[in-house]
Design a protein around this motif. Structure first.
Motif, PDB file in Angstrom:
ATOM      1  N   PHE B 256      -9.703   3.004   8.645  1.00 47.10           N
ATOM      2  CA  PHE B 256      -8.951   4.749   8.132  1.00 47.10           C
ATOM      3  C   PHE B 256      -7.654   5.952   8.391  1.00 47.10           C
ATOM      4  CE2 PHE B 256     -13.255   5.500  10.399  1.00 47.10           C
ATOM      5  CZ  PHE B 256     -14.850   5.793   9.106  1.00 47.10           C
ATOM      6  N   GLY B 257      -6.956   4.437   9.289  1.00 41.96           N
ATOM      7  CA  GLY B 257      -5.396   4.438   9.076  1.00 41.96           C
ATOM      8  C   GLY B 257      -4.738   3.894   7.668  1.00 41.96           C
ATOM      9  N   HIS B 258      -5.390   3.239   7.349  1.00 43.03           N
ATOM     10  CA  HIS B 258      -4.841   3.274   5.544  1.00 43.03           C
ATOM     11  C   HIS B 258      -4.856   4.067   4.408  1.00 43.03           C
ATOM     12  CE1 HIS B 258      -4.421  -1.784   7.021  1.00 43.03           C
ATOM     13  NE2 HIS B 258      -3.200  -1.527   7.493  1.00 43.03           N
ATOM     14  N   ALA B 259      -5.672   4.428   4.835  1.00 46.85           N
ATOM     15  CA  ALA B 259      -6.315   5.417   3.853  1.00 46.85           C
ATOM     16  C   ALA B 259      -5.700   6.176   4.167  1.00 46.85           C
ATOM     17  CB  ALA B 259      -7.912   6.162   4.026  1.00 46.85           C
ATOM     18  N   ILE B 260      -5.421   6.930   5.346  1.00 44.21           N
ATOM     19  CA  ILE B 260      -4.443   8.109   5.352  1.00 44.21           C
ATOM     20  C   ILE B 260      -2.855   7.958   4.585  1.00 44.21           C
ATOM     21  CG2 ILE B 260      -3.099   9.505   7.679  1.00 44.21           C
ATOM     22  CD1 ILE B 260      -5.869   9.454   9.200  1.00 44.21           C
ATOM     23  N   GLU B 261      -2.233   6.444   5.178  1.00 50.38           N
ATOM     24  CA  GLU B 261      -1.229   6.220   4.735  1.00 50.38           C
ATOM     25  C   GLU B 261      -1.130   6.281   3.113  1.00 50.38           C
ATOM     26  OE1 GLU B 261      -1.083   2.488   7.536  1.00 50.38           O
ATOM     27  OE2 GLU B 261       1.109   3.396   7.355  1.00 50.38           O
ATOM     28  N   ALA B 262      -1.850   5.675   3.001  1.00 48.54           N
ATOM     29  CA  ALA B 262      -2.221   5.748   1.202  1.00 48.54           C
ATOM     30  C   ALA B 262      -2.155   7.340   0.720  1.00 48.54           C
ATOM     31  CB  ALA B 262      -2.939   4.414   0.568  1.00 48.54           C
ATOM     32  N   GLY B 263      -3.179   7.724   0.822  1.00 46.03           N
ATOM     33  CA  GLY B 263      -3.627   8.777   0.667  1.00 46.03           C
ATOM     34  C   GLY B 263      -2.715   9.545   0.175  1.00 46.03           C
ATOM     35  N   LEU B 264      -1.743   9.374   1.496  1.00 45.94           N
ATOM     36  CA  LEU B 264      -0.674  10.361   1.626  1.00 45.94           C
ATOM     37  C   LEU B 264       0.520  10.369   0.980  1.00 45.94           C
ATOM     38  CD1 LEU B 264      -0.989  11.969   5.535  1.00 45.94           C
ATOM     39  CD2 LEU B 264      -1.354  13.461   3.679  1.00 45.94           C
ATOM     40  N   TYR B 321     -10.999   9.730   0.304  1.00 38.57           N
ATOM     41  CA  TYR B 321     -11.374   9.121   1.831  1.00 38.57           C
ATOM     42  C   TYR B 321     -11.814   7.798   1.212  1.00 38.57           C
ATOM     43  CZ  TYR B 321      -8.847  11.294   5.722  1.00 38.57           C
ATOM     44  OH  TYR B 321      -7.998  12.004   5.911  1.00 38.57           O
ATOM     45  N   LEU B 322     -12.955   7.550   0.815  1.00 35.66           N
ATOM     46  CA  LEU B 322     -13.938   6.753   0.577  1.00 35.66           C
ATOM     47  C   LEU B 322     -13.472   5.804  -0.476  1.00 35.66           C
ATOM     48  CD1 LEU B 322     -17.463   8.454   0.404  1.00 35.66           C
ATOM     49  CD2 LEU B 322     -16.201   6.934   1.540  1.00 35.66           C
ATOM     50  N   ASP B 323     -13.277   5.940  -1.529  1.00 37.85           N
ATOM     51  CA  ASP B 323     -11.984   5.508  -2.731  1.00 37.85           C
ATOM     52  C   ASP B 323     -11.018   4.547  -1.632  1.00 37.85           C
ATOM     53  OD1 ASP B 323     -13.189   6.510  -5.194  1.00 37.85           O
ATOM     54  OD2 ASP B 323     -12.545   7.091  -5.380  1.00 37.85           O
ATOM     55  N   LEU B 324     -10.622   5.671  -0.834  1.00 36.54           N
ATOM     56  CA  LEU B 324      -8.927   4.692  -0.699  1.00 36.54           C
ATOM     57  C   LEU B 324      -9.556   2.964   0.494  1.00 36.54           C
ATOM     58  CD1 LEU B 324      -7.157   7.225  -0.339  1.00 36.54           C
ATOM     59  CD2 LEU B 324      -6.383   4.831  -1.975  1.00 36.54           C
ATOM     60  N   MET B 325     -10.720   3.323   0.857  1.00 33.35           N
ATOM     61  CA  MET B 325     -11.334   2.551   1.840  1.00 33.35           C
ATOM     62  C   MET B 325     -11.693   1.487   1.445  1.00 33.35           C
ATOM     63  SD  MET B 325     -11.427   4.246   5.066  1.00 33.35           S
ATOM     64  CE  MET B 325     -13.734   5.805   4.810  1.00 33.35           C
ATOM     65  N   ARG B 326     -12.518   1.699   0.318  1.00 38.01           N
ATOM     66  CA  ARG B 326     -13.443   0.479  -0.587  1.00 38.01           C
ATOM     67  C   ARG B 326     -12.415  -0.441  -0.646  1.00 38.01           C
ATOM     68  NH1 ARG B 326     -16.388   4.690  -3.242  1.00 38.01           N
ATOM     69  NH2 ARG B 326     -18.361   5.066  -1.614  1.00 38.01           N
ATOM     70  N   LEU B 327     -10.879   0.001  -1.192  1.00 36.05           N
ATOM     71  CA  LEU B 327      -9.910  -0.616  -2.296  1.00 36.05           C
ATOM     72  C   LEU B 327      -9.118  -1.737  -0.924  1.00 36.05           C
ATOM     73  CD1 LEU B 327      -8.513  -0.949  -4.542  1.00 36.05           C
ATOM     74  CD2 LEU B 327      -6.494   0.241  -3.941  1.00 36.05           C
ATOM     75  N   ASP B 328      -9.415  -1.139   0.116  1.00 35.15           N
ATOM     76  CA  ASP B 328      -8.845  -2.293   2.017  1.00 35.15           C
ATOM     77  C   ASP B 328      -9.480  -3.262   1.702  1.00 35.15           C
ATOM     78  OD1 ASP B 328      -7.062  -1.730   4.222  1.00 35.15           O
ATOM     79  OD2 ASP B 328      -9.078  -2.305   5.003  1.00 35.15           O
ATOM     80  N   LYS B 329      -8.669  -4.386   2.381  1.00 34.51           N
ATOM     81  CA  LYS B 329      -9.138  -5.352   1.784  1.00 34.51           C
ATOM     82  C   LYS B 329     -10.276  -5.744   2.627  1.00 34.51           C
ATOM     83  CE  LYS B 329      -5.000  -7.039   5.041  1.00 34.51           C
ATOM     84  NZ  LYS B 329      -5.080  -5.862   4.981  1.00 34.51           N
TER      85      LYS B 329
END
Lengths: 366, 366
Positions: B256-264, B321-329
């Motif tokens: 969740f945190g990485h999605a916040i960082e990448a999204g912002l 959020y979901l897109d960013l998290m799917r990309l997360d490793k």
């Protein structure tokens, strides 16, 4: 392509939990069976270059399809001059835009540059994914694809940014050598010849006796040269994976050779050509250090010439050579250390007096 | 700075031939004795950033001079937004222009970004040189400097390019935390708090009882928090250095945190702030999965709030959020897997139904 795939030799590299085989044979690249038993993954990414892609990319891709749900491809510009971050980033862009995960298997389809870059990309992508070497040049089959050295160049030095990162398999399809230009084949022979003076005088005798057959690319001769080169390299790498000592002997000719490559600009001479010339310089240095006699130095130089390799370096100026060699990573604490032939069949690292290095350069430049 | 250097704790990380100690104490950074016993080398390169340089660069440099003939420095721009190849290359430029050899020791003087970049530079420079972590933020002391994860960001994802590469020593000088802005101190507390629900409920009890003392940065409380965090991390890393399984629990809150960082956009929220909020989301997900009760979820969320951490995420939209998290490793083969709390004090990786993740996001975004 041969009619049926045939594995001629399998050379193991004994690196504990990083052990892997070098598979040598004919018709391997396009055969689905070659690619069984790799780490399970949903996707593969084949990295190649613009020269190799039209020859083998489709064949490899089709052979991989039974094993991976998705087989992606990325084609890089060809040549040592593109062995840089910008080109490496094309691989990362391709991986990330395909949402490649941390199990994705990379395949390096090409010569030493493709292998070094793909290996480094595999080492770094998500902190490490598996990769397979599929070398299509003689140089890559006998040297660069084996042993896990990966790197890119920096404007201030060759292979300065990289990793020790082992492939999970090396597949040497000898048929791919049929399409290799003569100049590249000779460049590969430089690394084959290298294994004689550093490690195996019987092999040097064999190369001398079979050089004409090798130059004609007779299959049996080429198969033996690739096999024996891989065996010697595998033995050295297994003893010293991270180049703490012994492994450095594989760099015979490379300190001079890297200076030639960097001095002329990467890509002007092929890496193997620079190494061939570097070995002529290295054996002259060994002679001046009193380690080998003039007859042995002459014998090695003549063999390099028969393999159509340059034995006289470009006139960069001795100061420039020295500057470039000091920057080379084998210089530690300011001294330039060289791989020399201590006696025929045995190499070692030695520092050399600057005056003597200047004499060697004066003697060996055109 | 304290008058006399004092080592309070030494936490070993048991990684066989890559074992190293985490040294925790006061007045360590500027004391020459702190830097004894490192690998022998003629030169050191201190990597820091524009914020930390005026505070500690001179002091560390002077303390290193008795141990190295040359102590070079390179100062990077500050912030997560500079954790990229371009900035990393400033380190390589500095190393190569100084003719740094393959024994040169790198020192990472700063927070998580400096540590991650210096570690990755050390992993890659000439295929690996030794490096020392000198973390100056709470987050780096309790988390990022320990365990050998190094990386840079790619425009398409955080920490996508990196290496597992262990430092030879970590030196946590608690005095450096005195200069830390309140927001950064809270961000570090997020990672401290994390160790409770994933591994040690006694520690969570202790944090709850001592949070006011921690927020006042009382030396004894801070020293215990750093020590216990390092002990837990060391134990997990020793069991799973390359994140084959167990180590992933350290990423609680991070998907969740990485999605916040990448999204912002990297740097908008501090990493620890995003992780804090991510833990609030992660515990809500654990509750909805029936793993922990509402009281425990509330308890953790309240503690994060007391530490001045955000517990509601930015409104990026659930699809984003979901897109960013799917990309997360941590997404492998398309499924999004989360670190969840299986029961208080124990974490595990679990896939979660998309509909439930959407509910969590709806519940936890501002």
């Amino acid at each position: 392509m041969s009619a049926a795939p045939a594995v001629l030799h399998e050379v193991p590299i004994d690196l504990g939990d990083r052990a892997y085989p070098i598979v040598i044979g004919h018709g391997l690249l396009g055969a689905a069976g070659t690619w069984s038993g790799l780490p399970k993954a949903s996707s593969a990414m084949v990295v190649t270059n613009t020269t190799v892609a039209p020859l083998y990319l489709r064949s490899l891709t089709e052979a991989l399809k039974p094993h991976f749900r998705d087989v992606h491809q990325v084609t890089l510009p060809d040549g040592e001059s593109h062995k840089d971050w910008q080109t490496l980033n094309l691989v990362f862009d391709a991986l990330l835009s395909r949402h490649s995960d941390r199990k994705t298997v990379l395949f390096a389809l090409g010569g030493g540059v493709v292998g070094d870059m793909t290996g480094f990309a595999a080492a770094c992508y998500m902190r490490g994914v598996p990769f397979v070497q599929v070398p299509t040049t003689l140089l890559a089959q006998v040297d660069s694809s084996v042993g896990g050295k990966t790197a890119i160049n920096h404007p201030l030095g060759k292979n300065m940014i990289g990793a020790f990162y082992q492939p999970v398999r090396v597949v040497c399809d000898l048929d791919t050598l049929d399409t290799l230009p003569a100049r590249e084949f000779s460049a590969g022979l430089a690394e084959v010849i290298k294994y004689g003076p550093i490690a195996d005088m019987e092999f040097l005798d064999w190369i001398e006796a079979n050089l004409d057959a090798l130059m004609r690319r007779e299959p049996a001769a080429v198969a033996h040269a690739v096999r024996r080169s891989c065996e010697i390299k595998a033995r050295v790498v297994a003893q010293d994976e991270r180049e703490g000592g012994l492994r450095a002997i594989l760099n015979f000719g490379h300190t001079f050779g890297h200076a030639i490559e960097a001095g002329l600009g990467y890509g002007e001479w092929l890496h193997g050509e620079a190494v061939g010339c570097g070995m002529a310089m290295g054996i002259e240095l060994s002679r001046r250090l009193g380690l080998v006699d003039a007859a042995f130095a002459q014998r090695l130089t003549a063999l390099l010439q028969r393999a159509q390799l340059p034995v006289r370096g470009p006139r960069l100026g001795e100061d420039r050579y020295l500057d470039l060699m000091r920057l080379d990573k084998k210089a530690e604490g300011g001294d330039i250390r060289f791989v020399v032939i201590e006696q025929p069949g045995r190499a070692a690292m030695r520092p050399a007096p600057e005056a003597m290095v200047r004499e060697v350069l004066a003697h060996c430049t055109a």
